[in-house]
Design an enzyme around this catalytic site. Structure first.
Site, mmCIF file in Angstrom:
data_model
loop_
_atom_site.group_PDB
_atom_site.id
_atom_site.type_symbol
_atom_site.label_atom_id
_atom_site.label_comp_id
_atom_site.label_asym_id
_atom_site.label_seq_id
_atom_site.Cartn_x
_atom_site.Cartn_y
_atom_site.Cartn_z
ATOM 1 N N ILE A 43 0.870 -1.179 0.000
ATOM 2 C CA ILE A 43 0.000 0.000 0.000
ATOM 3 C C ILE A 43 0.899 1.218 0.000
ATOM 4 C CG2 ILE A 43 -1.804 1.259 1.225
ATOM 5 C CD1 ILE A 43 -2.658 -1.367 2.492
ATOM 6 N N CYS A 44 0.783 2.058 -1.004
ATOM 7 C CA CYS A 44 1.661 3.214 -1.120
ATOM 8 C C CYS A 44 0.979 4.413 -0.466
ATOM 9 C CB CYS A 44 1.943 3.485 -2.591
ATOM 10 S SG CYS A 44 3.659 3.874 -2.907
ATOM 11 N N LEU A 45 1.489 4.796 0.675
ATOM 12 C CA LEU A 45 0.884 5.862 1.470
ATOM 13 C C LEU A 45 1.977 6.518 2.290
ATOM 14 C CD1 LEU A 45 -2.158 6.763 2.003
ATOM 15 C CD2 LEU A 45 -1.986 5.436 4.097
#
Length: 999
Positions: free
Chosen positions: A837-839
C-alpha cells in the site's frame, strides 16, 4: 480552438516568428514534471511577465508548468523560458515510426505511425566576415556570434524550402546515442573525440584537436563540417598542416572542412546470437578499430534496392505498411544532399560551392531552419490515412493494460499448470490481434493453433520453476511481471479463424510483443528463414530493424547492416529484441538468449503515494497558501529540528516522553487507567466501539466468536480471544513489545474503540494476545467503482512503534479463473497486487517534508480514514502520482473512465471471492477473512443485515442494461460507473451470473 502542446513540439513565437523553440515541459505531460527544474539548468529559468510570481515560484519547486503555460527552449538562448501557450504557434510535431497517436485526445481510437515524410527548409552556406577584412564560408549557430563575426548581406543565399528529408543525409556521425556494430557486438555511442581540419582565411588547412577550438558563439559543442571554429595561434602553430604552413599574420579562425574521429566511447548492449566469446570489446575504440571492416554505424535509412514484395507486406490491403525510415530531422541539423547533381537539377536556385575553391573539400552543406512532417498512420480498425503531424496528438493512454493494436500477440487468461513441469504455466490459446474497436473494447483475434507460451511462476519465496526445476534464471527469460517470467514464446504462424473477443478476456504481454523500429538479433539467419534471406550473405546480417508486424504473427525485418540491405520475413521466435525503440530497454529482464540474473523490481515507493493523513502529496490543500519563499532541499532538512528539540510536561510540570503526549484524539491515562502489564503483554484491552454510553473506565470487551444467527449488527471494533489466523500476513512476526510501545498501542486501540470513531463501512478486528496485529475490512463507498465491495488489509504495529509507522498488507484477490475478464490486476494506483500500500503515512511513499508518519501526532485511525476516504475514491485514476492536476483536461476524461471500468469489474469479483471464502462455501474456508466471516455474512446475505449482495446484483444489472443500451446507440460515453464499454460488459455478465448463484 488552439491545439494543445506536447513535449518536443517545434513552436514559433507569435510576436516574432523568426524565433523558434522546442517545448520541454507541459502542464499535462506528467513525465516531464521533475521537481526543482532550475537545478538541471546552467542558467536561471526565465518567464513571461504576464505569469504571476507566485505561480512561477511554485513551478520552480514542483516542476509543473501552470495550466496554460509551457517551458520552451528557444534557439540560440541557453536559458529556458516559461511561456503562455497562447503566445506560441505550433510549427511541427515530431513523430517517429512506431509512435501511437490519436486525432484528438478524447478519441477512443488510436493508430501507429508506419511512415513519415518530412519536408525541410534549408539554409545554404554563407559568407562569414571576420573583422571586416576576412571572408570565410560557413554556417553560424543560432546564438549571437562573438564580436567581429557576422554574416554578409550579399553572401547569404536564400533558403531552399520543401526539401524531403529522404533526399538528405546527416553529416554528424557518429554522435552520442548512435547504434554501432563492431565484430559480434552492438553498442551505443557514449562519446567521441576528434581532430578537425580548418580552412583558414589564407587558404591553408591545418588540423588540431577539437577541444582546442570553440564555436563562433563561444560554445564548446562537438564540431561538424561547415562550422566556424576559433582557436589560438599557438594551437595552429603546433597543429598538423595539410596545406600550406603556419603564418603569424593569419587569423586563428577557419571553416571546419574535415572531422577525423580519433576515439569512440561505447556502451556495449548485446552480442550476436551464437557468439561464444564472453569478453566485450574495449569500451573505447581507437582509430584503427574505427577504420576496420568490423566497424559500422547502423543506418536506419538504408533500404533494399527494390522495396520488398514479400506477400505479408500487403496483407493489410492494397497499401503496403512496411516502414521506411528517413533521416531524422532536428532544428539546426547539418545536412548534405544524397545526390548533389539530382538536387541541382531539381532546385534551380540551389547554390553550389566548387571544390576547387575549398582545397578539394566538399562544403555543399545546409542547416535545417524549419520542417513540417506528414505521417502515414495505421489505425486500430486497419484503415490507413495520411495526416499532418500537427493534426495528431500522442496517445497518453499507453499505460492502459487492456489496450491492443493490430499485429500484437495476445493470449487467453485461462493460465494452467503444465503437466510434469513444476512451477510452469501456460495459457490455453495464443493468437494475433487483427482489428480493434477501441471504443467498445472489442478485438478480432486470429488464433495460432501451434503456438506455445509458457511462464515460470514465482513460488512466493523468490523461486521460479522451469526446465529441470532448478529455480534458476532461464536462458530464455525476457520479462518478470508480478512473479511471472516468460520462459517460452513460440508463436509460429497464425492461420486459424478470427474470433471477436473482449479485450478484458485476453492479455498482450510486453515480453511477447515488439514494435516498429525495434532493433533485433536474428537467430541463425541461414537456417530459420521464411522468405528473403539468402545463403552465404555477407556483412552484419545478424542484426536488423522491425519494419512491419504482420497479422499472421510474423515480422518483416530489415537487415540494414548487411552488405546488401534487404527485407526478410521471420517468425517472432527467430528474433530477440536487443533495443526497444520506445526506450524501455531497462524494463526487459534477461538478455533473451544468455544466462543472467533478473532485474530487481523498482521500489514501489517510487510509483505512487499520498501525503499526511492520506492526502495526496501532490495535492494542494484547500485554503493552504503556497510558501513563495520555500527553499530547495539540500538534504539536511532535519538539521534545524535537531537543534530545536520539543519538550513536553504533564499537568504537574513533570517531563514527559513525546510518545506519552496526548493529542485531541487521545484519552488521558487518568480516564482509562494504565493497563496492567505482564512481561509486556496487556492484561486489559480496549472496550468495544459504540456502547450505549461512552465508557469512562473498565475492561475492554473480548469475544471468542460471534453468533452467526445474531440479529444485532457486528461491532465495528472487536477484540478476539482466539489466536491470530495464519493467513494474517504478519502472523509469523514475533511480538516484540516494551512498556513504552504497549502504552502507545493501547492508546491507538482506545482511539479506534471510541463511539463513532471509525467511519461507516470500516470494521476492525484484533486479538487479545496480539494487539499489535489488526485485520480491517473496508466497505467500498457508494458512487465509486468500489461501491459495496470488500477490501481487507492486515496491519502490524512493529517493535519500534510508533517511531516506525504501521506496516500494512492489502489482500489483492485474483478473480476466479472461470470468470476471466481481466480480474487480475491493481484496483487502485495505491494498492499493489503484491500487497503493498503506497501511502506517506505508512512510509511507503516519500512525500514532502513533514507529510509522513509522525510518532507524536499520527495515529492508526488516520491511516484507516485515509485508505477509505482518499484511496477508495470516485476517480482512482487521479490517485496516480502527479495526476491530480489532470482533472478536467480533455485527454484525461476517457483514461479515467477506462481505469474506473476495469476497477469496477475487479471490485465485483472481490465480492465473489469474499463470499466464496466464508465457511461452508466451496469448501475453501475463510482464508484471508478469519475474524471477519460474520461481518461478511451479515453485510451481504444475512436477513437482518443490509443485504448488500442483492444491492450489488441490482446495481450491476442496471449498469449492464444502461451500458448495452448505450452501445446500441442509446448514447452515453463509458464513465466506469454507470456506463461501461461492450468489452467489459462481457465479463460483467459472467460476474452477474456468479453473484446470482451466491444469493
Amino acid at each position: 480552438m488552439a491545439r494543445p502542446l506536447h513535449p518536443d513540439d517545434v513552436v514559433l513565437k507569435r510576436a516574432n516568428e523568426a524565433q523558434i523553440g522546442i517545448i520541454e515541459r507541459t502542464h499535462a505531460d506528467v513525465s516531464t514534471h521533475d521537481p526543482n527544474p532550475e537545478s538541471l539548468e546552467a542558467e536561471p529559468i526565465k518567464h513571461d511577465r504576464s505569469i504571476a510570481q507566485p505561480l512561477f515560484r511554485k513551478f520552480k519547486r514542483d516542476g509543473v508548468p501552470p495550466k496554460g503555460t509551457v517551458l520552451v527552449r528557444w534557439q540560440g538562448q541557453e536559458a529556458a523560458h516559461l511561456v503562455e501557450e497562447s503566445k506560441l504557434k505550433l510549427l511541427d510535431r515530431s513523430l517517429l515510426i512506431g509512435d501511437v497517436v490519436k486525432r484528438k485526445a478524447s478519441d477512443a481510437e488510436s493508430g501507429v505511425v508506419v511512415n513519415t515524410l518530412t519536408k525541410c527548409t534549408l539554409q545554404p552556406m554563407c559568407d562569414i566576415k571576420y573583422r571586416d577584412n576576412h571572408i570565410l564560408k560557413g554556417l553560424l549557430p543560432p546564438a549571437p556570434p562573438s564580436p567581429g563575426i557576422r554574416k554578409t548581406a550579399t553572401g547569404t543565399p536564400a533558403v531552399i524550402p520543401d526539401v524531403p528529408a529522404s533526399e538528405l543525409v546527416c553529416i554528424e556521425t557518429p554522435t552520442e546515442e548512435d547504434l554501432l556494430i563492431y565484430k559480434d557486438w552492438i553498442g551505443r555511442v557514449e562519446g567521441v573525440t576528434s581532430k578537425i581540419a580548418l580552412l583558414l582565411t589564407d587558404g591553408c588547412v591545418a588540423e588540431i584537436n577539437d577541444e582546442l577550438a570553440e564555436h563562433a558563439d563561444g560554445g564548446a559543442d562537438a564540431f561538424v563540417l561547415g562550422d566556424i571554429a576559433m582557436t589560438k595561434k599557438g594551437h595552429l602553430r603546433t597543429g598538423r598542416w595539410i596545406f600550406g604552413q603556419y603564418t603569424p599574420n593569419t587569423p586563428p579562425i577557419g571553416t571546419v572542412v574535415q572531422v577525423r574521429h580519433v576515439t569512440v566511447g561505447v556502451s556495449w548492449l548485446q552480442k550476436r546470437i551464437g557468439c561464444k566469446s564472453e569478453v566485450e570489446p574495449p569500451s573505447v575504440l581507437e582509430r584503427e578499430e574505427l577504420e576496420s571492416e568490423d566497424f559500422c554505424i547502423y543506418d536506419r535509412t538504408r533500404k533494399p534496392a527494390e522495396l520488398s514484395t514479400l506477400p505479408s507486406n500487403t496483407h493489410h490491403g492494397k497499401q503496403s505498411t512496411t516502414s521506411n525510415s528517413e533521416t531524422e530531422v532536428q532544428l539546426s541539423q547539418r545536412m548534405r544532399f544524397r545526390s548533389l547533381p539530382d538536387a541541382l537539377a531539381k532546385y534551380p536556385h540551389l547554390p553550389r560551392i566548387d571544390r576547387q575553391s575549398t582545397r578539394g573539400y566538399d562544403l555543399n552543406l545546409f542547416d535545417v531552419t524549419r520542417f513540417t512532417t506528414t505521417v502515414t498512420v495505421q489505425w486500430q480498425d486497419l484503415s490507413i490515412s495520411e495526416e499532418s503531424s500537427v493534426d495528431l496528438v500522442p496517445d497518453t493512454e499507453l499505460d492502459d493494460e487492456h489496450a491492443a493494436w493490430p499485429g500484437e500477440i495476445a493470449h487467453s487468461l485461462d493460465v494452467a499448470t503444465v503437466p510434469g513441469m513444476k512451477g510452469v504455466e501456460q495459457p490455453g490459446r495464443v493468437g494475433v490481434i487483427q482489428t480493434v474497436d477501441a471504443g467498445e473494447r472489442i478485438a478480432s483475434i486470429k488464433w495460432a493453433g501451434s503456438a506455445v507460451v509458457q511462464y515460470s511462476v514465482d513460488d512466493g519465496e523468490g523461486r521460479t520453476g522451469g526446465i529441470g526445476d532448478d529455480g534458476g534464471d532461464s536462458a530464455d527469460a525476457e520479462e518478470k511481471t508480478e512473479g511471472r517470467v516468460l520462459l517460452t514464446g513460440v508463436i509460429g504462424v497464425a492461420e486459424g479463424e478470427s474470433e471477436e473477443v473482449s479485450l478484458y478476456d485476453v492479455e498482450a504481454p510486453a515480453s511477447l510483443n515488439v514494435r516498429r523500429g525495434d532493433i533485433v538479433l536474428v537467430a541463425d539467419p541461414t537456417s530459420t528463414r521464411l522468405e528473403g534471406l539468402e545463403e552465404g550473405s555477407e556483412g552484419h546480417d545478424w542484426v536488423g530493424e522491425i519494419v512491419d508486424t504482420c497479422l499472421d504473427g510474423t515480422l518483416i525485418i530489415r537487415l540494414g547492416a548487411a552488405t546488401k540491405a534487404r527485407d526478410v520475413r521471420l517468425k517472432r521466435e527467430e528474433v530477440v529484441v536487443a533495443i526497444r525503440s520506445d526506450g524501455t530497454d531497462d524494463d526487459d529482464v534477461g538478455d533473451g538468449w544468455e544466462e543472467g540474473e533478473d532485474d530487481e523490481y523498482e521500489d514501489v515507493a517510487n510509483s505512487v503515494g499520498l501525503g499526511p493523513g492520506g492526502l495526496p502529496d501532490w495535492h494542494e490543500r484547500p485554503g493552504e497558501e503556497v510558501d513563495d519563499h520555500m527553499e530547495e532541499s539540500d538534504g539536511n532538512e532535519d538539521s534545524e529540528a535537531d537543534e530545536l528539540v520539543a519538550t513536553y510536561e504533564d499537568e504537574n510540570g513533570q517531563p514527559m516522553h513525546e510518545d506519552e503526549v496526548e493529542n485531541e484524539d487521545w484519552e488521558s491515562e487518568d480516564e482509562d487507567g494504565d493497563l496492567e502489564m505482564d512481561d509486556g503483554v496487556p492484561q486489559q484491552i480496549p472496550r468495544t466501539s459504540k456502547p450505549a454510553t461512552p465508557p469512562e473506565t473498565g475492561i475492554l470487551k473480548t469475544t471468542t466468536a460471534s453468533d452467526p444467527t445474531a440479529t444485532e449488527p457486528p461491532e465495528s471494533y472487536l477484540v478476539l480471544s482466539t489466536d491470530p489466523p495464519q493467513s494474517h500476513h504478519y502472523a509469523s512476526k514475533p511480538l516484540v513489545a516494551n512498556p513504552t510501545q504497549m502504552k502507545r498501542i493501547q492508546k491507538d486501540h482506545r482511539i479506534l474503540q471510541k463511539p463513532n470513531a471509525l467511519p461507516e463501512g470500516v470494521y476492525v478486528r484484533t486479538w487479545e494476545s496480539r494487539l499489535d496485529l489488526l485485520r480491517v475490512l473496508f466497505l467500498g463507498p457508494l458512487e465509486t467503482p468500489y461501491s459495496n465491495a470488500p477490501f481487507v488489509v492486515d496491519f502490524l504495529l512493529p517493535g519500534n512503534y510508533p517511531t516506525e509507522p504501521p506496516k500494512a498488507f492489502f489482500h489483492s484477490w485474483a478473480a476466479p479463473q472461470s470468470l476471466g475478464g481481466g480480474g487480475v490486476g491493481r484496483v487502485n494506483p495505491n494498492l499493489y497486487e503484491d500487497g503493498t500500500i503506497c501511502l506517506s503515512l505508512l512510509g511507503t511513499w516519500e512525500g514532502d517534508k513533514g507529510e509522513g508518519w509522525n510518532a507524536s501526532r499520527s495515529t492508526l485511525l488516520q491511516v484507516l480514514v485515509s485508505l477509505l476516504g482518499l484511496v477508495l475514491v470516485r476517480e482512482p485514476y487521479f490517485n496516480e502520482a502527479g495526476y491530480e492536476h489532470l482533472r478536467g483536461l480533455e485527454g484525461s476524461r476517457r483514461a479515467s473512465g477506462l481505469y474506473s471500468e476495469r476497477t469496477y469489474l475487479r471490485a465485483r469479483t472481490f465480492v465473489i471471492t469474499a463470499l466464496e471464502r466464508v465457511p461452508g462455501v466451496a469448501g475453501e474456508g475463510p482464508k484471508g477473512l478469519e475474524g471477519l466471516e460474520v461481518v461478511i455474512e451479515h453485510l451481504y446475505r444475512s436477513p437482518s443485515g443490509p443485504r448488500l449482495l442483492g444491492k450489488v446484483v441490482e446495481d450491476l444489472q442496471l449498469v449492464l442494461e444502461k451500458s448495452e443500451s448505450a452501445s446500441g446507440g442509446g448514447g452515453g460515453e463509458p464513465d466506469g460507473l454507470t456506463v461501461m464499454s461492450r468489452g467489459v460488459c462481457i465479463p460483467l455478465r459472467r460476474v452477474l451470473e456468479r453473484l446470482r448463484g451466491l444469493q
